[in-house]
Scaffold this active site. Structure first.
Site, PDB file in Angstrom:
ATOM      1  N   ARG A 108      67.692  51.319  52.004  1.00  0.00           N
ATOM      2  CA  ARG A 108      68.339  51.861  53.194  1.00  0.00           C
ATOM      3  C   ARG A 108      67.633  51.351  54.440  1.00  0.00           C
ATOM      4  O   ARG A 108      66.412  51.168  54.441  1.00  0.00           O
ATOM      5  CB  ARG A 108      68.257  53.397  53.217  1.00  0.00           C
ATOM      6  CG  ARG A 108      69.131  54.096  52.213  1.00  0.00           C
ATOM      7  CD  ARG A 108      69.073  55.610  52.433  1.00  0.00           C
ATOM      8  NE  ARG A 108      67.719  56.135  52.382  1.00  0.00           N
ATOM      9  CZ  ARG A 108      67.321  57.254  52.983  1.00  0.00           C
ATOM     10  NH1 ARG A 108      68.169  57.953  53.723  1.00  0.00           N
ATOM     11  NH2 ARG A 108      66.085  57.678  52.858  1.00  0.00           N
ATOM     12  N   SER A 177      58.229  52.127  47.750  1.00  0.00           N
ATOM     13  CA  SER A 177      57.916  53.042  46.639  1.00  0.00           C
ATOM     14  C   SER A 177      57.548  52.302  45.355  1.00  0.00           C
ATOM     15  O   SER A 177      58.160  52.479  44.299  1.00  0.00           O
ATOM     16  CB  SER A 177      59.092  53.994  46.412  1.00  0.00           C
ATOM     17  OG  SER A 177      59.337  54.740  47.573  1.00  0.00           O
ATOM     18  N   ASP A 230      57.098  58.012  49.984  1.00  0.00           N
ATOM     19  CA  ASP A 230      57.997  59.114  50.317  1.00  0.00           C
ATOM     20  C   ASP A 230      57.268  60.446  50.497  1.00  0.00           C
ATOM     21  O   ASP A 230      57.701  61.294  51.279  1.00  0.00           O
ATOM     22  CB  ASP A 230      59.114  59.242  49.274  1.00  0.00           C
ATOM     23  CG  ASP A 230      58.597  59.443  47.857  1.00  0.00           C
ATOM     24  OD1 ASP A 230      57.369  59.366  47.644  1.00  0.00           O
ATOM     25  OD2 ASP A 230      59.417  59.663  46.949  1.00  0.00           O
TER      26      ASP A 230
END
Length: 498
Positions: A108, A177, A230
């Protein structure tokens, strides 16, 4: 004629007796089946028990491992990674900031216009882009080139309501991540790829350097201000709205925790202490293990057959990836040893991970008198069409045991962090709230898990201290959180807009 009638009566009587015997035998067999299944369930429940005393032992073990991990690299099962985040967002941040969230087969890109204390997030938008499979195993240049092109296209579409300051670089928070050895707030070398990626020439390289090269190549003037994961993004998002946030926990497919540590309490820290006197620590708590954890034979078998045996033991007991699988394994034993589903073990029940945690949650939240949701799930997932109420009740109990253990162990982990920070003891006149920011699908959607975790933490803290603690949902740490960290680590901090 009388002989025929008598003979017929005798034959009928014998048939009735045989039928009655079959019914009795069937009932006895069913009774035996439920008894054996209940015995397996009760034995499992006993091994999963999480008394307050046991949870406090788990929390103490977590605190010990935290100290060891802060003292030296490799000194603990907890990595206790230094994040280089020493300035969390305060709410004063203003301006336009971007985020890139790369953690799987999609990525994203987001933009956020921040308006300071009064307006907070004025506007935000994002696009999600699928990564072509060949780029996941190609070259570093090809992958980051593709991402940079998508970023550039997104920047071109900046519309009204977004206000970049003339003459300044756009700044980006990069959520990456994958396992990284962080070397500064905006640099980190890739240790290894996971999740289906396998690009050899990226391993050992600075991932910020790779995306920066790709952006420069196409003339995109953008600077990576923060490289984060995150969990730290969740901490940033929580801190932006509430400056009493002390820790963040992810409870989703996986699990992790991060918290704000006093810089002088990190013996392995080399160099000057940050001006703030604080440092965010990424615990990587999924790898925690202790002899006090209530590990069963089902957990041991799951671990042994996993892709990473001996690792992520805590995660395998509490996270959404594994809870449904633990339920499946207990049901398998009931099917094999107690003929729980009949004489034949349902073939689909033998398939690992076929029972997902969202399905387990739906069964656990079934409030219908006949537990019809459980019946429907058994039919749809395992192709078990005949599921009497006693069977459904046993499955409901099994879901409750697994979820409650996971929730209470999560609470013990949080209590361990609170103890490490010395906030578990009431202080005279201290009424300041301490906030734990939590995100992840397990916490957000599995209501009984969330409620059990919150009540267990209160039980551990005691009423007096518990009144000073709040658990808050902090959404989208990997997106908004990353943009906020770019803002709090901007190169233009303290420079007035001209």
């Amino acid at each position: 004629m009388k002989k025929v009638i008598v003979g017929t009566v005798v034959v009928c009587a014998a048939a009735v007796c045989t039928a009655a015997a079959l019914v009795v035998r069937h009932r006895m067999k069913n009774c035996g089946k439920w008894t054996r299944a209940m015995n397996i369930l009760k034995e499992f429940e006993e091994k999963c028990k999480t008394s307050v005393e046991k949870l406090k032992q788990v929390a103490d073990a977590m605190t010990v491992e935290m100290h060891a991990g802060l003292a030296s690299e490799g000194g603990s099962k907890l990595k206790m990674l230094i994040s280089y985040v020493d300035n969390l967002p305060t709410g004063d941040e203003k301006g336009l900031f971007y985020a890139l969230d790369l953690g799987g087969t999609n990525f994203r890109v987001l933009r956020v216009q921040l308006g300071g204390k009064d307006e907070r997030v004025v506007r935000q938008e994002f696009v999600e882009v699928a990564i072509p499979p060949h780029l996941m195993t190609g070259s570093s240049e090809a992958l980051f080139g593709f991402i940079a092109e998508a970023l550039a296209k997104f920047v071109e579409e900046e519309g009204d309501g977004y206000h970049p300051v003339s003459g300044r670089q756009r700044e980006l928070g990069f959520t990456f991540s994958f396992p990284v050895r962080q070397t500064s707030i905006a640099s980190g070398t890739l240790i290894k790829w996971t999740k289906g990626f396998n690009i050899e020439d990226t391993v050992g390289q600075d991932v910020v350097g790779e995306i920066t090269k790709a952006m420069e190549k196409i003339g995109l003037d953008m600077r990576v201000a923060a490289l984060v994961n995150d969990t730290i993004g969740t901490l940033a998002g929580g801190s932006y709205y509430n400056d009493n946030v002390i820790a963040a926990v992810i409870l989703g497919t996986g699990t992790n925790a991060a918290y704000v540590e006093r810089a002088h309490a990190i013996p392995k820290w080399q160099g000057l202490l940050p001006q703030s006197g604080e440092m965010v620590i990424n615990m990587e708590w999924g790898n925690f293990r202790s002899s006090h954890l209530p590990i069963t034979e089902y957990d041991q078998a799951l671990d042994l057959e996993s892709l990473n045996p001996g690792e992520q033991i805590f995660e395998k007991m509490i996270s959404g990836m594994y809870l449904g699988e633990i339920v499946r394994r207990v049901l398998c034993r009931m099917a094999e040893e107690a003929a729980f589903f009949g004489d034949v073990v349902p073939p689909k029940l033998k398939r690992p991970f076929i029972l997902r945690t969202p399905d387990m949650s739906a069964m656990h939240h079934d409030t219908s008198p006949d537990l019809r949701v459980i019946g429907s799930k058994l039919n749809d997932i395992l192709e078990v069409s005949n599921s009497p109420l006693p069977m459904r009740k046993i499955i409901f109990e099994l879901c409750d045991i697994v979820a409650t253990r996971g929730a209470r162990l999560s609470a013990a982990g949080i209590y361990g962090i609170i103890k490490k920070l010395g906030r578990d003891i009431p202080k005279d006149g201290d009424k300041q709230k301490s906030v734990i920011a939590v995100d992840g699908g397990l916490f957000e959607h599995y209501t009984k898990f969330r409620n059990s975790m919150e009540s267990s933490l209160k039980e551990l803290l005691g009423d007096e201290v518990a009144d000073n603690f709040v658990i808050e949902h902090s959404n989208d740490g990997s997106g908004i959180g990353a943009a906020l960290l770019a803002a709090s680590h901007s190169q233009y901090l303290g420079v007035e807009e001209s």
